[in-house]
Motif scaffolding. Structure first.
Motif: not given
Length: 271
Positions: A115-130
């Motif tokens: 439920r977190s916004r993408i804007s609150t994620l770290s770079g590593g988290m965004i990579r994991r989401l990718g």
């Protein structure tokens, strides 16, 4: 199976992929090469993002998951909404989306951020989401371009475990310039350099390409090195400084058992 036949891709006068042929079978495959070798271009050709200038790609079909090297998301959306967007693009039926999103997000250890916004994620988290979005729908072919960039050591291990779980489910191709990303995980490794396929083999077979070409040389013998050589490392042992040298020409010092990284460097340098 994905069959690449004489694949060629040009950008004006520059040839990024040069008459490359290979067969990708079920399992985990590494695509290893230095920056600028043509790896990203090849992946984009397999995905259909780029049209080939010559040759052909057979197999794979529409069931392809892809993590690009540069990966962005809509910052105003939540993790769940972003994954829902990708699931819809992949034509996953609406009733099946929730379970599939939760499965893939759990694989990359982001269930608590749904439920977190993408804007609150770290770079590593965004990579994991990718990584998670590439796995949505359990595609037959998954292409990862530099997947561990920005991941901490624990998440790198998690990624390797996720990849290992797909070993018998389809083709997983990992493109990277980091030898450790593919050394233990991959069934087969393709080495690219300057747009060409240099060699194909297991990690052990690639290591053997450096057999008889790896020397440990005392630092005070550096001026005695001759012919074509490459100083790979400088190490200290028991207060003495040594060089790890790769060369097809005989060198002073003692021969050492090669590593896969030694074989990789010998392959791209033509030793």
């Amino acid at each position: 199976m994905v069959k690449l036949q004489e694949c060629t891709k040009r950008f004006h006068k520059r040839i990024a992929v040069d008459h490359l042929s290979a067969t990708l079978d079920t399992g985990i495959i590494g695509l290893l090469g230095p920056n600028g070798a043509g790896k990203t271009t090849l992946l984009r050709c397999i995905c259909g993002i780029y049209k080939l200038n010559g040759g052909s790609i057979q197999g794979g079909g529409e069931s392809v998951g892809y993590l690009p090297q540069q990966f962005g998301m809509f910052k105003s959306l939540s993790v769940y909404q972003m994954m829902e967007y990708f699931a819809t693009l992949k034509k996953i039926p609406k009733p099946a989306q929730k379970a599939e999103i939760e499965r893939c997000v759990e694989l990359v250890n982001l269930s608590d951020r749904l439920r977190s916004r993408i804007s609150t994620l770290s770079g590593g988290m965004i990579r994991r989401l990718g990584i998670a979005q590439a796995l949505l729908g359990n595609p037959e072919v998954v292409l990862f371009d530099e997947p561990t960039a920005g991941l901490d050591p624990e998440e790198r291990v998690r990624f390797k475990n996720v990849v290992a779980s797909r070993r018998h489910q389809g083709i997983t191709l990992i493109s990277t310039h980091i030898v450790s990303d593919v050394e233990a995980a991959c069934d087969e490794i393709l080495i690219m350099s300057e747009g060409k396929l240099v060699t194909v083999g297991t990690s052990q077979q690639i290591a053997q390409m450096a057999q008889g070409k790896v020397y440990i040389v005392s630092e005070n013998q550096e001026d005695d090195l001759r012919g074509d050589f490459f100083v790979k490392d400088r190490v200290e042992e028991e207060g003495m400084n040594y060089l790890r040298v790769l060369s097809s020409d005989p060198q002073p010092g003692k021969l050492q058992e090669p590593t896969m990284e030694d074989g990789y460097l010998c392959a791209i340098k033509g030793y």
